[in-house]
Scaffold this active site. Sequence first.
Site, mmCIF file in Angstrom:
data_model
loop_
_atom_site.group_PDB
_atom_site.id
_atom_site.type_symbol
_atom_site.label_atom_id
_atom_site.label_comp_id
_atom_site.label_asym_id
_atom_site.label_seq_id
_atom_site.Cartn_x
_atom_site.Cartn_y
_atom_site.Cartn_z
ATOM 1 N N ARG A 69 17.175 -4.036 54.680
ATOM 2 C CA ARG A 69 16.835 -4.658 53.394
ATOM 3 C C ARG A 69 15.661 -5.628 53.539
ATOM 4 O O ARG A 69 14.816 -5.718 52.647
ATOM 5 C CB ARG A 69 18.070 -5.365 52.829
ATOM 6 C CG ARG A 69 17.853 -5.922 51.437
ATOM 7 C CD ARG A 69 19.172 -6.293 50.786
ATOM 8 N NE ARG A 69 18.980 -6.840 49.454
ATOM 9 C CZ ARG A 69 19.378 -8.067 49.088
ATOM 10 N NH1 ARG A 69 19.998 -8.843 49.957
ATOM 11 N NH2 ARG A 69 19.163 -8.483 47.863
ATOM 12 N N HIS A 73 12.327 -5.558 51.245
ATOM 13 C CA HIS A 73 11.855 -6.710 50.466
ATOM 14 C C HIS A 73 10.494 -7.186 50.960
ATOM 15 O O HIS A 73 9.687 -7.682 50.180
ATOM 16 C CB HIS A 73 12.870 -7.854 50.523
ATOM 17 C CG HIS A 73 14.017 -7.660 49.580
ATOM 18 N ND1 HIS A 73 14.565 -8.671 48.841
ATOM 19 C CD2 HIS A 73 14.718 -6.551 49.248
ATOM 20 C CE1 HIS A 73 15.555 -8.196 48.093
ATOM 21 N NE2 HIS A 73 15.677 -6.916 48.324
ATOM 22 N N ASN A 101 18.755 -16.261 44.709
ATOM 23 C CA ASN A 101 19.079 -16.051 46.142
ATOM 24 C C ASN A 101 19.287 -14.590 46.509
ATOM 25 O O ASN A 101 20.189 -13.914 46.065
ATOM 26 C CB ASN A 101 20.315 -16.859 46.537
ATOM 27 C CG ASN A 101 20.424 -16.953 48.048
ATOM 28 O OD1 ASN A 101 19.590 -16.424 48.742
ATOM 29 N ND2 ASN A 101 21.446 -17.636 48.523
ATOM 30 N N HIS A 199 21.349 2.128 50.551
ATOM 31 C CA HIS A 199 22.643 1.548 50.178
ATOM 32 C C HIS A 199 23.812 2.277 50.823
ATOM 33 O O HIS A 199 24.967 1.964 50.528
ATOM 34 C CB HIS A 199 22.787 1.489 48.656
ATOM 35 C CG HIS A 199 21.881 0.472 48.031
ATOM 36 N ND1 HIS A 199 21.724 0.344 46.668
ATOM 37 C CD2 HIS A 199 21.074 -0.476 48.583
ATOM 38 C CE1 HIS A 199 20.855 -0.632 46.414
ATOM 39 N NE2 HIS A 199 20.444 -1.134 47.561
#
Length: 326
Positions: A69, A73, A101, A199
């Site tokens: 992840r 990002h 967050n 995922h």
Amino acid sequence: MSRGAQMKSFVRVLILVQVAAALLAGGPVAAELSMGYYGMTCPFAEYIVRNVVSEALAKDPTLAAGLLRLHFHDCFVQGCDASVLLDSTDGNTAEKDAPANLSLRGFEVMDAVKEALEAWCPGVVSCADALALAARDAVFMARGPYYGVPLGRRDGTRSVASDTFLALPPPLKNLTLLIQIFDNVGLDVHDLVALSGGHTLGVAHCASFKDRLQADAETLDSSLAKSLGSACGGGDSGTTAPFDRTSTRFDGVYYKELTSRRGLLSSDQTLFESPETKEIVSMFAMYPDYFFYSFQQGMYKMGQINLKEGDEGEIRKTCRVINDSS
Ligand code: HEM
Ligand SMILES: *[C@@H]1O[C@H](CO)[C@@H](O)[C@H](O)[C@H]1NC(C)=O
Ligand SMILES: *[C@@H]1O[C@H](CO)[C@@H](O)[C@H](O)[C@H]1NC(C)=O
């Protein structure tokens, strides 16, 4: 031939054709990147990264999700330049501290990776390359596909929380918006579905699937709805649920869950509910090899989003701070 066998050979041919097309086109490697980039300057770079990642995952296998992840990002915000790893400073709130967050994790693993790299070849390997390699190794160690990572990324000096707002996809069912956000960085609908397969690893917090439980419940399997509802009912913001039944194993189960309406986020389930993407989800659910292949291709593209060119950027000494910040 049975219909199943026919589909299988169809998928094989499809994969072969795509591989041939990629080879003929020379592959979409950005000009500055190459496979042997650190061959002379840090020949063991890939082994060093792999060793640190493998030690970290031996202690906590769930960190594979965190590393994957982080790379996603990083690349979607300001390109793959390790901007996601920078800490906030006086007067600047960094991406990682965006108000929403992001519950990102794996920063300590990247600290250890960079420390090991600096010990062997100081000032040579960028944090952005280190993160791309760590994500690749994490996927492979979770029994996912292995893919080559062309290297030579440079680290950025900008990391601003508000940059994340339009760049990162929200976990909602608006497929048009998801497609648009991926298109903004040169990824197509097939990439969207294949990369959402990330995922297959990890968990989400209740806040991320609150909408799914309320506004989007008609496409949610009732027994899953019940268990998610009771898990999140306590109002403890730390509560999480896994994306699929095998959350530390990289496999095709995520897509199987979607076909039985057990997708965790609205953005997951909509891939199966929307006619534009439903067939791709069904194919990936049936043929994990096809998912693996498409995921490799998607990661290859994602790893080259908006790279710094020429001598733009720097090779950071530590991944949390830019070099001339003292
Ligand atoms: C399609 C658009 C996407 C949306 C809307 C989305 C959204 C989210 C959300 C909301 C979470 C949970 C955060 C939390 O509640 O703590 C999450 C977790 C995660 N995402 Fe995505 N994501 C998307 C695409 C991707 C892609 C492309 C990848 C990687 C290839 C990825 C990898 C992950 C991983 C591994 C986790 C679990 C992290 C952990 O367990 O710490 N996601 N995502
Ligand atoms: C934000 O995420 C970090 C990393 O997962 C976590 O330690 C921290 O408690 C979170 N903060 C809030 C306010 O949720
Ligand atoms: C979905 O996203 C598109 C593209 O950004 C936007 O135009 C549209 O209004 C959104 N639809 C809904 C229902 O929010």
